[in-house]
Design a protein around this motif. Structure first.
Motif, PDB file in Angstrom:
ATOM      1  N   TRP A 228      41.207  33.064  34.688  1.00  0.00           N
ATOM      2  CA  TRP A 228      41.331  34.524  34.753  1.00  0.00           C
ATOM      3  C   TRP A 228      40.118  35.157  35.426  1.00  0.00           C
ATOM      4  N   ARG A 229      40.364  36.309  36.039  1.00  0.00           N
ATOM      5  CA  ARG A 229      39.297  37.108  36.627  1.00  0.00           C
ATOM      6  C   ARG A 229      39.460  38.558  36.162  1.00  0.00           C
ATOM      7  N   ARG A 230      38.363  39.137  35.682  1.00  0.00           N
ATOM      8  CA  ARG A 230      38.388  40.564  35.365  1.00  0.00           C
ATOM      9  C   ARG A 230      37.885  41.313  36.586  1.00  0.00           C
ATOM     10  N   VAL A 231      38.688  42.256  37.083  1.00  0.00           N
ATOM     11  CA  VAL A 231      38.353  42.945  38.325  1.00  0.00           C
ATOM     12  C   VAL A 231      38.322  44.454  38.125  1.00  0.00           C
ATOM     13  N   LEU A 232      37.596  45.105  39.002  1.00  0.00           N
ATOM     14  CA  LEU A 232      37.568  46.565  39.045  1.00  0.00           C
ATOM     15  C   LEU A 232      38.766  47.010  39.863  1.00  0.00           C
ATOM     16  N   LEU A 233      39.467  48.018  39.355  1.00  0.00           N
ATOM     17  CA  LEU A 233      40.693  48.480  40.007  1.00  0.00           C
ATOM     18  C   LEU A 233      40.480  49.817  40.704  1.00  0.00           C
ATOM     19  N   PRO A 234      41.359  50.180  41.657  1.00  0.00           N
ATOM     20  CA  PRO A 234      41.177  51.414  42.431  1.00  0.00           C
ATOM     21  C   PRO A 234      41.900  52.631  41.865  1.00  0.00           C
ATOM     22  N   SER A 235      42.422  52.548  40.653  1.00  0.00           N
ATOM     23  CA  SER A 235      43.201  53.647  40.082  1.00  0.00           C
ATOM     24  C   SER A 235      42.341  54.590  39.249  1.00  0.00           C
ATOM     25  N   ARG A 236      42.972  55.677  38.822  1.00  0.00           N
ATOM     26  CA  ARG A 236      42.376  56.523  37.803  1.00  0.00           C
ATOM     27  C   ARG A 236      42.662  55.889  36.448  1.00  0.00           C
ATOM     28  N   PRO A 237      41.803  56.171  35.449  1.00  0.00           N
ATOM     29  CA  PRO A 237      40.503  56.842  35.538  1.00  0.00           C
ATOM     30  C   PRO A 237      39.454  55.950  36.192  1.00  0.00           C
ATOM     31  N   ASN A 238      38.393  56.569  36.646  1.00  0.00           N
ATOM     32  CA  ASN A 238      37.342  55.800  37.310  1.00  0.00           C
ATOM     33  C   ASN A 238      36.805  54.709  36.392  1.00  0.00           C
ATOM     34  N   GLY A 239      36.586  53.531  36.937  1.00  0.00           N
ATOM     35  CA  GLY A 239      36.037  52.425  36.167  1.00  0.00           C
ATOM     36  C   GLY A 239      37.073  51.618  35.422  1.00  0.00           C
ATOM     37  N   VAL A 240      38.330  51.815  35.706  1.00  0.00           N
ATOM     38  CA  VAL A 240      39.359  51.034  35.030  1.00  0.00           C
ATOM     39  C   VAL A 240      39.313  49.599  35.531  1.00  0.00           C
ATOM     40  N   THR A 241      39.538  48.664  34.616  1.00  0.00           N
ATOM     41  CA  THR A 241      39.474  47.244  34.957  1.00  0.00           C
ATOM     42  C   THR A 241      40.704  46.535  34.415  1.00  0.00           C
ATOM     43  N   GLY A 242      40.899  45.296  34.827  1.00  0.00           N
ATOM     44  CA  GLY A 242      42.007  44.500  34.323  1.00  0.00           C
ATOM     45  C   GLY A 242      41.785  43.032  34.605  1.00  0.00           C
ATOM     46  N   TRP A 243      42.503  42.198  33.867  1.00  0.00           N
ATOM     47  CA  TRP A 243      42.422  40.744  34.054  1.00  0.00           C
ATOM     48  C   TRP A 243      43.610  40.270  34.878  1.00  0.00           C
ATOM     49  N   ILE A 244      43.335  39.464  35.895  1.00  0.00           N
ATOM     50  CA  ILE A 244      44.397  38.915  36.734  1.00  0.00           C
ATOM     51  C   ILE A 244      44.294  37.389  36.744  1.00  0.00           C
ATOM     52  N   PRO A 245      45.428  36.690  36.851  1.00  0.00           N
ATOM     53  CA  PRO A 245      45.393  35.215  36.889  1.00  0.00           C
ATOM     54  C   PRO A 245      44.605  34.722  38.095  1.00  0.00           C
TER      55      PRO A 245
ATOM     56  N   LYS B 233      43.764  41.886  28.501  1.00  0.00           N
ATOM     57  CA  LYS B 233      43.004  40.727  28.070  1.00  0.00           C
ATOM     58  C   LYS B 233      43.606  39.485  28.716  1.00  0.00           C
ATOM     59  N   PRO B 234      42.839  38.421  28.861  1.00  0.00           N
ATOM     60  CA  PRO B 234      43.411  37.187  29.412  1.00  0.00           C
ATOM     61  C   PRO B 234      44.604  36.718  28.583  1.00  0.00           C
ATOM     62  N   GLY B 235      45.726  36.485  29.231  1.00  0.00           N
ATOM     63  CA  GLY B 235      46.910  36.002  28.552  1.00  0.00           C
ATOM     64  C   GLY B 235      47.744  37.072  27.884  1.00  0.00           C
ATOM     65  N   ALA B 236      47.276  38.319  27.877  1.00  0.00           N
ATOM     66  CA  ALA B 236      48.025  39.407  27.250  1.00  0.00           C
ATOM     67  C   ALA B 236      49.154  39.865  28.172  1.00  0.00           C
ATOM     68  N   PRO B 237      50.136  40.605  27.617  1.00  0.00           N
ATOM     69  CA  PRO B 237      51.231  41.101  28.462  1.00  0.00           C
ATOM     70  C   PRO B 237      50.709  41.955  29.620  1.00  0.00           C
ATOM     71  N   ALA B 238      51.375  41.884  30.732  1.00  0.00           N
ATOM     72  CA  ALA B 238      50.976  42.665  31.905  1.00  0.00           C
ATOM     73  C   ALA B 238      51.207  44.149  31.659  1.00  0.00           C
ATOM     74  N   MET B 239      50.226  44.959  32.054  1.00  0.00           N
ATOM     75  CA  MET B 239      50.320  46.415  31.934  1.00  0.00           C
ATOM     76  C   MET B 239      50.486  47.084  33.300  1.00  0.00           C
ATOM     77  N   ALA B 240      50.226  46.326  34.355  1.00  0.00           N
ATOM     78  CA  ALA B 240      50.328  46.858  35.718  1.00  0.00           C
ATOM     79  C   ALA B 240      50.420  45.677  36.672  1.00  0.00           C
ATOM     80  N   GLU B 241      50.533  45.986  37.952  1.00  0.00           N
ATOM     81  CA  GLU B 241      50.556  44.965  38.995  1.00  0.00           C
ATOM     82  C   GLU B 241      49.584  45.358  40.095  1.00  0.00           C
ATOM     83  N   LEU B 242      48.842  44.387  40.581  1.00  0.00           N
ATOM     84  CA  LEU B 242      47.925  44.618  41.692  1.00  0.00           C
ATOM     85  C   LEU B 242      48.576  44.107  42.968  1.00  0.00           C
TER      86      LEU B 242
END
Length: 283
Positions: free
Chosen positions: A136-153, A107-116
């Motif tokens: 913030w931007r919510r983006v589609l990520l290239p990892s498994r599972p398919n359709g995973v997303t995340g928020w980046i500054p 979520k925007p402002g939440a602790p980081a769970m990964a790094e792009l």
């Protein structure tokens, strides 16, 4: 080639294409770097879908004792991030590229769970934007599972807009490319066989690999999606890709390990498509 049925369960996937500075077009897929031996091996796996998860899981601690976040790449599984809630939705073509590695949060402002990271498969990381909020931007990520997303500054990003769109119809076994709303072309393609289907939903053009000694295709274009039935294929992460094929007899058939084999004319046009461009796969 070792093939294993995927044991990972849906939770969240990972990604690539064009923040702050907006240009008309992101970098194009054509003419990026030629694949060295290591990437050639990766490219070969992408045609079927295979590989082992090389990424650490969120919260894993390295030898030094400090927490190391997993990288959002085609090699990792990110089960602590949200999935794409609207896999059939169409975006506006906005893509972003991190100038440096950026944190990824649920979520925007939440602790980081990964790094792009700023690069994927030796090329620049460009990922499609699904949603924007102040800072913030919510983006589609290239990892498994398919359709995973995340928020980046939003800071430290370069943004662009791709006017291209790729659609693969698994039922008709056809690929259609549009640019600025106009159809560039439609081609018959080979798609995944019943036991190794091409995954559906929205993904994006992740990278462009040009093998130094091509066997079946002069160019391999991985996307940000993975096979749902093959955990490994030839030692790779099971990434799905567009690529050519020497025999025209496969086009219009469901015979692949999940990849999409395309005619030479289609591959030539796809090579001009910017990284991060939306790919919609329907059945």
């Amino acid at each position: 080639m070792r093939r294993q049925r995927a044991q990972r369960r849906a939770g969240a996937p990972s990604g690539g294409s064009l923040g702050v500075f907006v240009s008309d077009e992101p970098p194009r897929a054509a003419g990026r770097t030629a694949a060295p031996a290591l990437l050639l091996g990766a490219a070969l796996l992408l045609t079927g879908c295979g590989g082992q998860d090389k990424g650490a899981h969120a919260g894993a601690s390295p030898a030094g004792g400090t927490e190391k976040l997993p990288q959002a790449t085609t090699y990792t599984t990110l089960n602590d991030l949200p999935r794409d809630a609207a896999p059939s939705a169409k975006g506006d073509g906005t893509v972003v590229h991190p100038n440096d590695t950026v944190p990824v949060s649920a979520k925007p402002g939440a602790p980081a769970m990964a790094e792009l990271p700023s690069t994927q498969l030796k090329g620049p990381t460009w990922v499609p934007v699904l949603e924007s909020r102040p800072g913030w931007r919510r983006v589609l990520l290239p990892s498994r599972p398919n359709g995973v997303t995340g928020w980046i500054p939003d800071s430290g990003l370069k943004a662009a807009r791709s006017t291209s769109a790729i659609k693969v119809d698994l039922g008709d076994r056809k690929l259609t490319l549009t640019r600025a709303g106009r159809k560039v072309g439609t081609w018959p393609v080979a798609v995944g066989a019943p036991k190794t289907p091409t995954p559906t939903g929205r993904t994006f053009l992740l990278a462009s690999l040009a093998p130094e000694k091509p066997t079946y295709s002069p160019l391999i274009l991985p996307v940000g999606a993975h096979s749902a039935t093959l955990d490994t294929f030839g030692g790779g992460p099971g990434t799905v890709a567009f690529h050519g094929w020497p025999s025209k007899s496969v086009f219009g058939k469901a015979v692949t390990h999940g990849c999409v084999r395309v005619p030479a004319g289609a591959l030539k046009q796809l090579s001009k498509v910017p990284l991060g461009t939306s790919v919609q796969i329907t059945d």
